[in-house]
Design an enzyme around this catalytic site. Sequence first.
Site, PDB file in Angstrom:
ATOM      1  N   ARG A 116       0.976  17.298  12.981  1.00 48.68           N
ATOM      2  CA  ARG A 116       1.695  16.432  12.047  1.00 48.68           C
ATOM      3  C   ARG A 116       2.108  17.139  10.751  1.00 48.68           C
ATOM      4  NH1 ARG A 116      -3.596  14.479  12.641  1.00 48.68           N
ATOM      5  NH2 ARG A 116      -4.990  14.720  10.844  1.00 48.68           N
ATOM      6  N   TRP A 134      -4.219   0.178   4.277  1.00 45.79           N
ATOM      7  CA  TRP A 134      -3.480   1.059   5.176  1.00 45.79           C
ATOM      8  C   TRP A 134      -3.083   0.295   6.436  1.00 45.79           C
ATOM      9  CZ3 TRP A 134      -3.450   3.209  10.015  1.00 45.79           C
ATOM     10  CH2 TRP A 134      -2.765   4.416  10.180  1.00 45.79           C
ATOM     11  N   TRP A 148       0.831  -1.211   0.000  1.00 43.40           N
ATOM     12  CA  TRP A 148       0.000   0.000   0.000  1.00 43.40           C
ATOM     13  C   TRP A 148       0.862   1.256   0.000  1.00 43.40           C
ATOM     14  CZ3 TRP A 148      -5.151   1.660   0.450  1.00 43.40           C
ATOM     15  CH2 TRP A 148      -5.339   2.945   0.967  1.00 43.40           C
ATOM     16  N   MET A 149       0.376   2.304  -0.691  1.00 42.44           N
ATOM     17  CA  MET A 149       0.996   3.620  -0.588  1.00 42.44           C
ATOM     18  C   MET A 149      -0.094   4.677  -0.484  1.00 42.44           C
ATOM     19  SD  MET A 149       2.205   4.440  -4.548  1.00 42.44           S
ATOM     20  CE  MET A 149       3.359   5.692  -4.034  1.00 42.44           C
ATOM     21  N   ASN A 150       0.230   5.795   0.186  1.00 39.84           N
ATOM     22  CA  ASN A 150      -0.626   6.975   0.093  1.00 39.84           C
ATOM     23  C   ASN A 150       0.242   8.226  -0.020  1.00 39.84           C
ATOM     24  OD1 ASN A 150      -0.956   5.719   2.996  1.00 39.84           O
ATOM     25  ND2 ASN A 150      -1.187   7.906   3.383  1.00 39.84           N
ATOM     26  N   ASP A 151       0.230   9.153   0.916  1.00 46.12           N
ATOM     27  CA  ASP A 151       0.835  10.472   0.728  1.00 46.12           C
ATOM     28  C   ASP A 151       2.265  10.425   0.191  1.00 46.12           C
ATOM     29  OD1 ASP A 151      -1.403  10.743   2.296  1.00 46.12           O
ATOM     30  OD2 ASP A 151      -0.545  12.233   3.628  1.00 46.12           O
TER      31      ASP A 151
END
Length: 247
Positions: free
Chosen positions: A166, A62, A35-38
């Site tokens: 964050r 995630w 998985w990847m996001n930002d």
Amino acid sequence: MSQVLRDARRYEEEKERLIDVKDRPAFHLSARVGWMNDPNGFSYYDGQYHMFYQYHPYDSHWGPMHWGHAVSEDLIHWTYLPVAMAPDRPYDRDGCYSGNAVTLPDGRQMIMYTGRVLIIDENGEEQEVQTQNLAFGDGDNYVKYAKNPVITGKDLPEGGNPYAFRDPKPWIEEDGTFRVLVANQDRDHGGQMLLYRSEDGVHWSFVRTLIRDDHVLGNMWECPDFFPLDGQFVLLASAQDMLPKGL
């Protein structure tokens, strides 16, 4: 290198062999596995573009965030490098959240990122303590700073939320001093951007609240970018839980 990071590197190397290159996008960077996001720490360093990204190598969903890593010379053709960071320290044991990278005068690359730690608060509810941390590297391997975290809830202005703190965006001023913008939620559940200053990139002090949302754009701002353009400064941010007007 920690065993957690070593295991993640071994896993992604083994599983990557099972993915046919024809199944990957032609013009978009995909996760090496899982998985990847930002996107994180997008930078030009040592003759290459570096793209880090939020990454869970062990699943297609995630999970505890790592930092994936790839490099390119033309922003089209990408080469995967071993996972740069894994959640392997007490201050980031539940995830290495988003952040950014700068090149130091001594030639090293400095990453500032958010560490995530899950706790049970005084009301018996699960919360995630978020702190800002450093790692230093050479474009291939990164070592977390021994005195992390460098910015914590103790460094928040009055009313700041340590559970929504964050996505640091650091930069170096012309005089060699450091600044970082960190996203935060205020006590009234509105987004705000906090500005910190440092002489050396390691010891930080709060300067001021750069801007506050006042509940116009969601209840939290994330992933800021801040840069000069045509004589002005531009702030970009992702608004969380922003609803359409009239609904």
